[in-house]
Design a protein around this motif. Structure first.
Motif, PDB file in Angstrom:
ATOM      1  N   THR A 174      52.937 130.162  16.527  1.00  0.00           N
ATOM      2  CA  THR A 174      52.874 128.978  17.396  1.00  0.00           C
ATOM      3  C   THR A 174      52.199 129.301  18.724  1.00  0.00           C
ATOM      4  O   THR A 174      51.426 128.489  19.245  1.00  0.00           O
ATOM      5  CB  THR A 174      54.277 128.415  17.642  1.00  0.00           C
ATOM      6  OG1 THR A 174      55.136 129.428  18.195  1.00  0.00           O
ATOM      7  CG2 THR A 174      54.888 127.913  16.342  1.00  0.00           C
ATOM      8  N   SER A 231      58.860 122.797   9.853  1.00  0.00           N
ATOM      9  CA  SER A 231      58.085 123.044  11.074  1.00  0.00           C
ATOM     10  C   SER A 231      56.592 123.140  10.795  1.00  0.00           C
ATOM     11  O   SER A 231      55.796 123.138  11.732  1.00  0.00           O
ATOM     12  CB  SER A 231      58.565 124.331  11.748  1.00  0.00           C
ATOM     13  OG  SER A 231      59.916 124.227  12.161  1.00  0.00           O
ATOM     14  N   VAL A 232      56.204 123.253   9.511  1.00  0.00           N
ATOM     15  CA  VAL A 232      54.791 123.304   9.142  1.00  0.00           C
ATOM     16  C   VAL A 232      54.465 122.136   8.223  1.00  0.00           C
ATOM     17  O   VAL A 232      55.342 121.522   7.626  1.00  0.00           O
ATOM     18  CB  VAL A 232      54.442 124.637   8.446  1.00  0.00           C
ATOM     19  CG1 VAL A 232      54.742 125.806   9.363  1.00  0.00           C
ATOM     20  CG2 VAL A 232      55.197 124.793   7.132  1.00  0.00           C
ATOM     21  N   GLU A 233      53.191 121.830   8.114  1.00  0.00           N
ATOM     22  CA  GLU A 233      52.775 120.698   7.285  1.00  0.00           C
ATOM     23  C   GLU A 233      53.058 120.924   5.813  1.00  0.00           C
ATOM     24  O   GLU A 233      53.453 120.007   5.099  1.00  0.00           O
ATOM     25  CB  GLU A 233      51.286 120.404   7.494  1.00  0.00           C
ATOM     26  CG  GLU A 233      50.955 119.708   8.797  1.00  0.00           C
ATOM     27  CD  GLU A 233      51.525 118.296   8.872  1.00  0.00           C
ATOM     28  OE1 GLU A 233      51.857 117.720   7.819  1.00  0.00           O
ATOM     29  OE2 GLU A 233      51.625 117.767   9.988  1.00  0.00           O
ATOM     30  N   PHE A 286      49.903 123.824   9.752  1.00  0.00           N
ATOM     31  CA  PHE A 286      49.735 125.052   8.973  1.00  0.00           C
ATOM     32  C   PHE A 286      50.025 124.796   7.498  1.00  0.00           C
ATOM     33  O   PHE A 286      50.929 124.026   7.163  1.00  0.00           O
ATOM     34  CB  PHE A 286      50.707 126.143   9.428  1.00  0.00           C
ATOM     35  CG  PHE A 286      50.621 126.539  10.869  1.00  0.00           C
ATOM     36  CD1 PHE A 286      49.513 126.246  11.645  1.00  0.00           C
ATOM     37  CD2 PHE A 286      51.677 127.231  11.461  1.00  0.00           C
ATOM     38  CE1 PHE A 286      49.449 126.618  12.982  1.00  0.00           C
ATOM     39  CE2 PHE A 286      51.625 127.616  12.791  1.00  0.00           C
ATOM     40  CZ  PHE A 286      50.515 127.310  13.559  1.00  0.00           C
ATOM     41  N   TRP A 321      48.482 129.406  18.013  1.00  0.00           N
ATOM     42  CA  TRP A 321      47.865 128.096  17.807  1.00  0.00           C
ATOM     43  C   TRP A 321      47.815 127.292  19.094  1.00  0.00           C
ATOM     44  O   TRP A 321      46.807 126.642  19.396  1.00  0.00           O
ATOM     45  CB  TRP A 321      48.605 127.325  16.720  1.00  0.00           C
ATOM     46  CG  TRP A 321      47.908 126.056  16.343  1.00  0.00           C
ATOM     47  CD1 TRP A 321      48.277 124.770  16.636  1.00  0.00           C
ATOM     48  CD2 TRP A 321      46.673 125.948  15.614  1.00  0.00           C
ATOM     49  NE1 TRP A 321      47.366 123.879  16.140  1.00  0.00           N
ATOM     50  CE2 TRP A 321      46.373 124.570  15.506  1.00  0.00           C
ATOM     51  CE3 TRP A 321      45.811 126.884  15.047  1.00  0.00           C
ATOM     52  CZ2 TRP A 321      45.232 124.112  14.844  1.00  0.00           C
ATOM     53  CZ3 TRP A 321      44.677 126.423  14.389  1.00  0.00           C
ATOM     54  CH2 TRP A 321      44.407 125.053  14.300  1.00  0.00           C
ATOM     55  N   ASP A 322      48.876 127.320  19.852  1.00  0.00           N
ATOM     56  CA  ASP A 322      48.893 126.590  21.118  1.00  0.00           C
ATOM     57  C   ASP A 322      47.838 127.110  22.072  1.00  0.00           C
ATOM     58  O   ASP A 322      47.332 126.367  22.923  1.00  0.00           O
ATOM     59  CB  ASP A 322      50.269 126.713  21.780  1.00  0.00           C
ATOM     60  CG  ASP A 322      51.362 125.978  21.021  1.00  0.00           C
ATOM     61  OD1 ASP A 322      51.030 125.097  20.198  1.00  0.00           O
ATOM     62  OD2 ASP A 322      52.546 126.301  21.229  1.00  0.00           O
ATOM     63  N   MET A 334      58.331 119.501  16.688  1.00  0.00           N
ATOM     64  CA  MET A 334      56.877 119.456  16.493  1.00  0.00           C
ATOM     65  C   MET A 334      56.509 120.140  15.183  1.00  0.00           C
ATOM     66  O   MET A 334      56.989 121.237  14.895  1.00  0.00           O
ATOM     67  CB  MET A 334      56.156 120.140  17.649  1.00  0.00           C
ATOM     68  CG  MET A 334      54.649 120.223  17.494  1.00  0.00           C
ATOM     69  SD  MET A 334      53.876 121.067  18.886  1.00  0.00           S
ATOM     70  CE  MET A 334      52.164 121.069  18.349  1.00  0.00           C
ATOM     71  N   LYS A 335      55.670 119.504  14.396  1.00  0.00           N
ATOM     72  CA  LYS A 335      55.209 120.081  13.139  1.00  0.00           C
ATOM     73  C   LYS A 335      53.806 120.653  13.351  1.00  0.00           C
ATOM     74  O   LYS A 335      52.902 119.953  13.805  1.00  0.00           O
ATOM     75  CB  LYS A 335      55.201 119.023  12.041  1.00  0.00           C
ATOM     76  CG  LYS A 335      54.794 119.554  10.683  1.00  0.00           C
ATOM     77  CD  LYS A 335      54.980 118.510   9.591  1.00  0.00           C
ATOM     78  CE  LYS A 335      56.454 118.273   9.305  1.00  0.00           C
ATOM     79  NZ  LYS A 335      56.643 117.487   8.061  1.00  0.00           N
ATOM     80  N   TYR A 336      53.647 121.916  12.997  1.00  0.00           N
ATOM     81  CA  TYR A 336      52.351 122.571  13.185  1.00  0.00           C
ATOM     82  C   TYR A 336      51.461 122.359  11.959  1.00  0.00           C
ATOM     83  O   TYR A 336      51.955 122.303  10.821  1.00  0.00           O
ATOM     84  CB  TYR A 336      52.553 124.058  13.457  1.00  0.00           C
ATOM     85  CG  TYR A 336      52.906 124.332  14.901  1.00  0.00           C
ATOM     86  CD1 TYR A 336      51.941 124.741  15.813  1.00  0.00           C
ATOM     87  CD2 TYR A 336      54.203 124.142  15.363  1.00  0.00           C
ATOM     88  CE1 TYR A 336      52.256 124.976  17.146  1.00  0.00           C
ATOM     89  CE2 TYR A 336      54.540 124.369  16.688  1.00  0.00           C
ATOM     90  CZ  TYR A 336      53.548 124.786  17.579  1.00  0.00           C
ATOM     91  OH  TYR A 336      53.864 125.009  18.897  1.00  0.00           O
ATOM     92  N   THR A 345      43.771 126.010  20.308  1.00  0.00           N
ATOM     93  CA  THR A 345      43.321 124.707  19.840  1.00  0.00           C
ATOM     94  C   THR A 345      43.609 123.598  20.834  1.00  0.00           C
ATOM     95  O   THR A 345      44.737 123.399  21.239  1.00  0.00           O
ATOM     96  CB  THR A 345      43.956 124.371  18.476  1.00  0.00           C
ATOM     97  OG1 THR A 345      43.532 123.069  18.065  1.00  0.00           O
ATOM     98  CG2 THR A 345      45.479 124.376  18.535  1.00  0.00           C
ATOM     99  N   TRP A 384      57.205 133.486  13.654  1.00  0.00           N
ATOM    100  CA  TRP A 384      56.973 132.076  13.980  1.00  0.00           C
ATOM    101  C   TRP A 384      56.562 131.926  15.444  1.00  0.00           C
ATOM    102  O   TRP A 384      55.653 131.144  15.761  1.00  0.00           O
ATOM    103  CB  TRP A 384      58.216 131.247  13.688  1.00  0.00           C
ATOM    104  CG  TRP A 384      58.056 129.795  14.039  1.00  0.00           C
ATOM    105  CD1 TRP A 384      58.741 129.099  14.997  1.00  0.00           C
ATOM    106  CD2 TRP A 384      57.155 128.865  13.437  1.00  0.00           C
ATOM    107  NE1 TRP A 384      58.316 127.797  15.023  1.00  0.00           N
ATOM    108  CE2 TRP A 384      57.356 127.627  14.080  1.00  0.00           C
ATOM    109  CE3 TRP A 384      56.210 128.965  12.416  1.00  0.00           C
ATOM    110  CZ2 TRP A 384      56.627 126.486  13.738  1.00  0.00           C
ATOM    111  CZ3 TRP A 384      55.478 127.830  12.075  1.00  0.00           C
ATOM    112  CH2 TRP A 384      55.693 126.613  12.728  1.00  0.00           C
TER     113      TRP A 384
END
Length: 296
Positions: free
Chosen positions: A257, A48-50, A5, A260-261, A1-3, A264, A253
């Motif tokens: 995560t 793992s991040v945008e 961020f 954020w989980d 999964m890519k967050y 949002t 990390w």
């Protein structure tokens, strides 16, 4: 999964370009000491991040987390450093860069970094940005917290110690968000005073300016260097960094995560659905310039 961020690491570089290498009064170990060299490893979350942006340039040459004006000698701790945080001369006598050299340095390093941040926000589905730093364990003589011990983690959104906007000002993210992130850090780093909000640093130019430009929430993260290196030596012990950084990066990390989980669920960029916690006005670029004490 890519967050979703964006990770900004503006003080991780230690490069001194040839144009100024003969002018600098600081030794190579001192250059590293006054920068955040471990942060390029510590906050490297890869795919793992945008998006992630960092730099190789030393903040002693160009400080990307300062406004582009004023220039020296008016501001000794500005975008072009005259003095370190403990009042040591950055340049040899008579070797401070002149305006044409400053212009070349700014065009090569400063403006491209800020332009790239905007491009990354436009190109990728970034929902929140983190400006990532490290801080020394105690405040230096010229700082507001001189001699005082610092927390393990400091989070900044330009608000008060609870993340709420101060009178007549704004924050770069909702108070609910920075409180939730602080709680996640406290779970990971338990102990009285180990995680602080807006103390001693509440944010720098990057988070302020790019929140104003794009409306994407920003939080500045400061990690105490005692978590990965001994205090009191100018030299960074590479073997200790190599040993401690991967574990610490994994813990950070996990915090990001988990935060954020937890906050949002289909929240639009900027967090406008969080009633009462988000000032939708953007900062005035003329009055939103941060003071230096808000960024290590």
């Amino acid at each position: 999964m890519k967050y979703p961020f964006l990770i900004s690491i503006p003080h991780g570089g230690v490069e001194v370009p040839a144009e100024v290498s003969g002018r600098i009064a600081l030794s190579e170990p001192e250059i590293r000491w006054y920068c955040d060299p471990a942060t390029r490893l510590l906050f490297d979350f890869g795919s793992s991040v945008e998006s992630t942006i960092d730099t190789s340039i030393s903040r002693m040459v160009i400080d990307l987390n300062r406004p582009p004006l004023p220039l020296p000698p008016k501001d000794p701790d500005g975008v072009i450093k005259v003095l370190t945080v403990d009042s040591r001369n950055v340049y040899l006598p008579g070797q401070l860069p002149d305006l044409p050299l400053i212009h070349r340095l700014m065009m090569k390093w400063y403006f491209p970094y800020h332009q790239r941040i905007d491009e990354l926000i436009d190109r990728y589905p970034v929902r929140i940005a983190f400006d990532c730093h490290s801080m020394q364990p105690y405040g230096s003589a010229e700082q507001n917290d001189a001699g005082k011990p610092r927390p393990l983690i400091c989070l900044g959104n330009y608000g008060d110690q609870n993340g709420w906007a101060k009178p007549g000002s704004i924050t770069t993210c909702p108070a609910d968000w920075i409180i939730s992130l602080a709680d996640a850090f406290r779970e990971e780093f338990p102990g009285t005073g180990d995680v602080a909000i807006n103390t001693p640093f509440s944010g720098g130019f990057i988070s302020n300016a790019h929140y104003w430009r794009k409306g994407v929430p920003w939080i500045q993260i400061e990690v105490n260097r005692t978590l990965y290196e001994p205090h009191g030596t100018l030299a960074h012990p590479s073997e200790m960094i190599e040993e401690r950084i991967p574990v610490l990066r994994s813990r950070i990390w996990s915090v990001l995560t988990r935060f954020w989980d937890g906050i949002t669920v289909d929240a639009p960029p900027g967090g406008e659905d969080l009633a009462g916690s988000y000032d939708k006005e953007r900062p005035d670029a003329r009055t939103g310039t941060p003071i230096h004490e808000e960024d290590n």
